[in-house]
Design an enzyme around this catalytic site. Structure first.
Site, PDB file in Angstrom:
ATOM      1  N   TYR A  33       0.834  -1.200   0.000  1.00  0.00           N
ATOM      2  CA  TYR A  33       0.000   0.000   0.000  1.00  0.00           C
ATOM      3  C   TYR A  33       0.864   1.244   0.000  1.00  0.00           C
ATOM      4  CZ  TYR A  33       0.693   0.939   5.035  1.00  0.00           C
ATOM      5  OH  TYR A  33       1.225   1.263   6.260  1.00  0.00           O
ATOM      6  N   LYS A 147       6.497  -1.990   1.770  1.00  0.00           N
ATOM      7  CA  LYS A 147       5.336  -1.440   2.482  1.00  0.00           C
ATOM      8  C   LYS A 147       4.132  -2.363   2.317  1.00  0.00           C
ATOM      9  CE  LYS A 147       3.092   3.056   3.173  1.00  0.00           C
ATOM     10  NZ  LYS A 147       3.167   3.075   4.631  1.00  0.00           N
ATOM     11  N   GLU A 179      12.117   2.410  14.290  1.00  0.00           N
ATOM     12  CA  GLU A 179      11.194   3.430  13.782  1.00  0.00           C
ATOM     13  C   GLU A 179       9.934   3.384  14.622  1.00  0.00           C
ATOM     14  OE1 GLU A 179       9.904   2.455   9.733  1.00  0.00           O
ATOM     15  OE2 GLU A 179       9.984   0.318  10.215  1.00  0.00           O
ATOM     16  N   LEU A 204      11.053   1.069   7.102  1.00  0.00           N
ATOM     17  CA  LEU A 204      10.498   1.599   5.858  1.00  0.00           C
ATOM     18  C   LEU A 204      11.273   2.861   5.488  1.00  0.00           C
ATOM     19  CD1 LEU A 204       8.134   1.118   3.833  1.00  0.00           C
ATOM     20  CD2 LEU A 204       7.030   3.052   4.946  1.00  0.00           C
TER      21      LEU A 204
HETATM   22  N1  PMP Z   1       7.687   3.599   8.893  1.00  0.00           N
HETATM   23  C1  PMP Z   1       6.560   2.871   8.888  1.00  0.00           C
HETATM   24  C2  PMP Z   1       6.566   1.526   9.524  1.00  0.00           C
HETATM   25  C3  PMP Z   1       5.384   3.397   8.304  1.00  0.00           C
HETATM   26  O1  PMP Z   1       4.249   2.670   8.300  1.00  0.00           O
HETATM   27  C4  PMP Z   1       5.407   4.697   7.741  1.00  0.00           C
HETATM   28  C5  PMP Z   1       4.177   5.323   7.151  1.00  0.00           C
HETATM   29  N2  PMP Z   1       3.447   4.564   6.302  1.00  0.00           N
HETATM   30  C6  PMP Z   1       6.612   5.409   7.781  1.00  0.00           C
HETATM   31  C7  PMP Z   1       7.737   4.824   8.358  1.00  0.00           C
HETATM   32  C8  PMP Z   1       6.710   6.789   7.192  1.00  0.00           C
HETATM   33  O2  PMP Z   1       6.782   6.734   5.804  1.00  0.00           O
HETATM   34  P1  PMP Z   1       6.223   7.939   4.901  1.00  0.00           P
HETATM   35  O3  PMP Z   1       6.963   9.162   5.345  1.00  0.00           O
HETATM   36  O4  PMP Z   1       6.584   7.536   3.534  1.00  0.00           O
HETATM   37  O5  PMP Z   1       4.770   8.034   5.172  1.00  0.00           O
END
Ligand code: PMP
Length: 282
Positions: A33, A147, A179, A204
């Site tokens: 996603y 993701k 994270e 991620l």
């Molecule tokens: N880490 C994880 C585990 C996430 O789910 C997300 C957000 N979807 C992020 C980091 C942040 O990524 P982004 O800045 O691309 O939303």
């Protein structure tokens, strides 16, 4: 009022949207996603989200349901259909429906589902006060750079934070902070250095993380991509997290440790303001 959502070629009221019970997203969490923010009816940093989507699908040998341009056209139509001024658009791609079998089906057609959520991101009372976070063991799988919709450990971590009266949870593995439950984690040291975990399969690769690091560099703020421990975070001058759905979120407490005087720090506030400006003005 019911939303208009997109399901496999059709724009339908949300209560009429349907997906097969044999969809592999449902049976195996065999899907990926993306979430893109919308500010003033415009998508924020969407090319980067489309590029990460393509990479996630490629890593899992999934057939893309369309080109980045085709997907973006659907996002724009959903903004219009739902009169979305500010919020987020979710897009979910699964390998599609096939009789249940662990191996990948040869001829399944990928499913594409997209929906909007109206949300106030730029003006957010929670961000003005900052949030507290708890640390939890990182029990997720080992390919967190993809993701996927396999979000149960993230959901459990978030629930643990709710039950602890906190705003979020930070995943810790081998003594280091990876994270947040759905965001990237940052601290600011007493020397004023911004620290966030280095990239790898363990986290991620956040689109907002990258953009915020570039904004920090423009401000001549030093950014270090390296491991940091919960203990270092407890002693940090400030902390914050980044994501497409919350931008820069100040963190004022980690476990039992209040950071500074318990209010959002100047670096987090500055980066939040700069990111909002970029998202608003393009
Ligand atoms: N880490 C994880 C585990 C996430 O789910 C997300 C957000 N979807 C992020 C980091 C942040 O990524 P982004 O800045 O691309 O939303």
């Amino acid at each position: 009022m019911s939303r208009i959502v997109y399901v496999n070629g059709e724009y339908v009221p949300e209560e009429d949207a349907m997906i097969s019970v044999f969809d592999r997203g449902f049976l195996f969490a065999d899907g990926v996603y993306e979430v893109s923010a919308v500010i003033n009816r415009k998508l924020v940093d969407n090319d980067a989200h489309m590029a990460r989507l393509a990479r996630s699908m490629n890593e899992l040998k999934m057939t893309p349901p369309g080109t980045a341009e085709e997907i973006e056209a659907i996002q724009l139509k959903l903004i219009e259909e739902n009169d979305l001024n500010e919020g987020v658009i979710y897009l979910q791609v699964t390998r599609g429906a096939a009789d249940r079998d662990f191996a990948f089906p040869i001829d399944a057609t990928p499913s594409l589902v997209m929906f909007t959520q109206a949300k106030s991101i730029t003006s957010n009372a929670v961000a003005e006060k900052g949030i507290s976070v708890i640390t939890v063991p990182d029990i997720r799988w080992k390919r967190r750079d993809i993701k996927t919709v396999g979000l149960l450990p993230a959901s459990m971590a978030k629930q643990a934070s709710v039950e602890a009266g906190a705003g979020d949870a930070w995943f810790v593995e081998d003594g280091i902070v990876n994270e947040g439950s759905s965001n990237n984690a940052f601290i600011v040291t007493h020397e004023g250095k911004i620290v966030t975990r280095h990239l790898g399969t363990e986290i991620l690769h956040g689109i907002t993380r990258k953009a915020v690091m570039a904004l920090a560099a423009q401000e001549n703020l030093e950014v270090e991509e390296r491991a940091f421990t919960p203990e270092e975070a407890y002693e940090a001058r400030e902390a914050f997290s980044t994501s497409a759905s919350a931008f820069v979120m100040p963190v004022v407490k980690i476990d039992d440790h209040v950071l500074g005087n318990g209010v959002p720090g100047p670096v987090a506030e500055k980066l939040r303001a700069l990111y909002i400006e970029m998202a608003t003005n393009g």
